[in-house]
Motif scaffolding. Sequence first.
Motif, mmCIF file in Angstrom:
data_model
loop_
_atom_site.group_PDB
_atom_site.id
_atom_site.type_symbol
_atom_site.label_atom_id
_atom_site.label_comp_id
_atom_site.label_asym_id
_atom_site.label_seq_id
_atom_site.Cartn_x
_atom_site.Cartn_y
_atom_site.Cartn_z
ATOM 1 N N GLN A 29 1.720 4.223 1.271
ATOM 2 C CA GLN A 29 1.546 2.962 1.997
ATOM 3 C C GLN A 29 0.123 2.438 1.824
ATOM 4 N N TYR A 33 -7.787 -6.191 4.711
ATOM 5 C CA TYR A 33 -6.976 -4.984 4.910
ATOM 6 C C TYR A 33 -6.753 -4.735 6.402
ATOM 7 N N TYR A 85 -1.900 -4.542 -3.094
ATOM 8 C CA TYR A 85 -1.443 -5.886 -2.766
ATOM 9 C C TYR A 85 -2.602 -6.775 -2.318
ATOM 10 N N VAL A 108 -3.129 -4.726 7.867
ATOM 11 C CA VAL A 108 -2.615 -3.385 8.129
ATOM 12 C C VAL A 108 -2.999 -2.863 9.512
ATOM 13 N N GLU A 150 -0.113 0.983 -1.699
ATOM 14 C CA GLU A 150 0.615 -0.284 -1.803
ATOM 15 C C GLU A 150 -0.141 -1.415 -1.109
ATOM 16 N N ASP A 151 -0.617 -1.159 0.102
ATOM 17 C CA ASP A 151 -1.340 -2.189 0.846
ATOM 18 C C ASP A 151 -2.650 -2.562 0.164
ATOM 19 N N SER A 211 4.096 -11.473 0.741
ATOM 20 C CA SER A 211 4.155 -10.153 1.382
ATOM 21 C C SER A 211 4.073 -9.064 0.320
ATOM 22 N N ALA A 212 3.636 -7.893 0.741
ATOM 23 C CA ALA A 212 3.538 -6.760 -0.191
ATOM 24 C C ALA A 212 4.917 -6.382 -0.718
#
Length: 118
Positions: free
Chosen positions: A60, A24, A67, A28, A63-64, A81-82
Amino acid sequence: MDKIITIDGRDVKFRATARTPRLYRALVGRDMIADMNRLQKKFKQIEAGEEDALDLVDLQIFEDTAYIMARQAEPEAIEKSADEWLDTFGMFSIYEILPQIFQLWALNTKQTSTPKKK
Protein backbone atom coordinates in the motif's frame (compact mmCIF):
# COMPACT_ATOMS: atom_id res chain seq x y z
CA MET A 1 13.31 16.22 -9.04
CA ASP A 2 11.79 14.32 -11.94
CA LYS A 3 12.48 10.80 -13.16
CA ILE A 4 11.08 8.68 -15.98
CA ILE A 5 10.40 5.07 -14.95
CA THR A 6 9.26 2.41 -17.41
CA ILE A 7 6.31 0.44 -16.06
CA ASP A 8 4.68 -2.29 -18.12
CA GLY A 9 6.44 -1.00 -21.24
CA ARG A 10 5.24 2.57 -20.71
CA ASP A 11 7.35 5.56 -19.67
CA VAL A 12 5.85 7.23 -16.60
CA LYS A 13 7.10 10.54 -15.26
CA PHE A 14 7.51 10.83 -11.49
CA ARG A 15 8.25 13.90 -9.36
CA ALA A 16 9.40 14.27 -5.77
CA THR A 17 9.58 17.70 -4.16
CA ALA A 18 9.12 19.24 -0.73
CA ARG A 19 5.37 19.11 -1.46
CA THR A 20 5.31 15.32 -1.93
CA PRO A 21 5.06 14.38 1.80
CA ARG A 22 2.27 16.95 2.23
CA LEU A 23 0.29 15.42 -0.66
CA TYR A 24 0.92 11.95 0.77
CA ARG A 25 -0.35 13.01 4.20
CA ALA A 26 -3.45 14.61 2.65
CA LEU A 27 -4.28 11.50 0.60
CA VAL A 28 -3.19 8.74 2.95
CA GLY A 29 -3.25 10.36 6.38
CA ARG A 30 0.18 9.03 7.35
CA ASP A 31 3.74 10.33 7.53
CA MET A 32 5.51 9.66 4.22
CA ILE A 33 8.99 9.89 5.72
CA ALA A 34 8.21 7.21 8.31
CA ASP A 35 6.50 5.04 5.68
CA MET A 36 9.41 5.36 3.23
CA ASN A 37 11.90 4.50 5.99
CA ARG A 38 9.84 1.40 6.83
CA LEU A 39 9.65 0.38 3.17
CA GLN A 40 13.38 0.90 2.58
CA LYS A 41 14.25 -1.16 5.66
CA LYS A 42 11.95 -3.99 4.56
CA PHE A 43 13.33 -3.90 1.00
CA LYS A 44 16.91 -4.19 2.31
CA GLN A 45 15.85 -7.20 4.39
CA ILE A 46 14.37 -8.83 1.29
CA GLU A 47 17.54 -8.16 -0.70
CA ALA A 48 19.60 -9.70 2.13
CA GLY A 49 17.36 -12.78 2.20
CA GLU A 50 16.06 -12.01 5.69
CA GLU A 51 12.45 -11.53 4.50
CA ASP A 52 10.46 -13.25 1.76
CA ALA A 53 8.24 -10.47 0.45
CA LEU A 54 6.58 -7.16 1.17
CA ASP A 55 3.44 -7.35 3.27
CA LEU A 56 0.12 -5.65 2.48
CA VAL A 57 1.00 -2.44 4.33
CA ASP A 58 4.29 -2.19 2.42
CA LEU A 59 2.49 -2.74 -0.89
CA GLN A 60 0.00 0.00 0.00
CA ILE A 61 2.87 2.39 0.82
CA PHE A 62 4.48 1.63 -2.55
CA GLU A 63 1.22 2.09 -4.47
CA ASP A 64 0.34 5.35 -2.72
CA THR A 65 3.85 6.76 -3.09
CA ALA A 66 4.10 5.86 -6.77
CA TYR A 67 0.66 7.29 -7.51
CA ILE A 68 1.33 10.58 -5.70
CA MET A 69 4.71 11.04 -7.41
CA ALA A 70 3.21 10.29 -10.85
CA ARG A 71 0.19 12.55 -10.28
CA GLN A 72 2.45 15.32 -9.02
CA ALA A 73 4.55 15.09 -12.21
CA GLU A 74 1.59 15.06 -14.62
CA PRO A 75 -1.67 15.96 -12.87
CA GLU A 76 -3.72 16.24 -16.08
CA ALA A 77 -2.54 12.90 -17.45
CA ILE A 78 -2.94 10.75 -14.32
CA GLU A 79 -6.27 9.33 -13.18
CA LYS A 80 -8.06 10.82 -10.17
CA SER A 81 -7.48 7.79 -7.90
CA ALA A 82 -4.66 5.34 -7.28
CA ASP A 83 -6.98 2.43 -8.12
CA GLU A 84 -7.88 3.92 -11.51
CA TRP A 85 -4.21 4.66 -12.22
CA LEU A 86 -3.06 1.16 -11.29
CA ASP A 87 -5.78 -0.27 -13.55
CA THR A 88 -4.02 1.28 -16.56
CA PHE A 89 -1.10 -1.16 -16.13
CA GLY A 90 -0.77 -4.87 -16.64
CA MET A 91 1.16 -6.96 -14.14
CA PHE A 92 4.63 -5.67 -13.25
CA SER A 93 7.25 -6.36 -10.61
CA ILE A 94 7.40 -3.72 -7.92
CA TYR A 95 10.85 -5.07 -7.05
CA GLU A 96 12.09 -3.53 -10.33
CA ILE A 97 10.33 -0.19 -9.83
CA LEU A 98 10.82 0.31 -6.10
CA PRO A 99 14.61 0.92 -6.27
CA GLN A 100 13.97 3.71 -8.79
CA ILE A 101 11.35 5.28 -6.50
CA PHE A 102 13.89 5.09 -3.65
CA GLN A 103 16.49 6.76 -5.88
CA LEU A 104 14.14 9.64 -6.71
CA TRP A 105 13.18 9.99 -3.03
CA ALA A 106 16.86 10.05 -2.01
CA LEU A 107 17.64 12.78 -4.54
CA ASN A 108 14.79 14.85 -3.16
CA THR A 109 15.76 14.41 0.48
CA LYS A 110 19.50 14.82 -0.04
CA GLN A 111 20.89 17.52 2.22
CA THR A 112 22.30 20.39 0.19
CA SER A 113 23.83 22.46 2.97
CA THR A 114 26.32 21.69 5.69
CA PRO A 115 25.16 22.22 9.26
CA LYS A 116 27.19 24.77 11.17
CA LYS A 117 28.93 23.62 14.32
CA LYS A 118 28.35 25.63 17.48
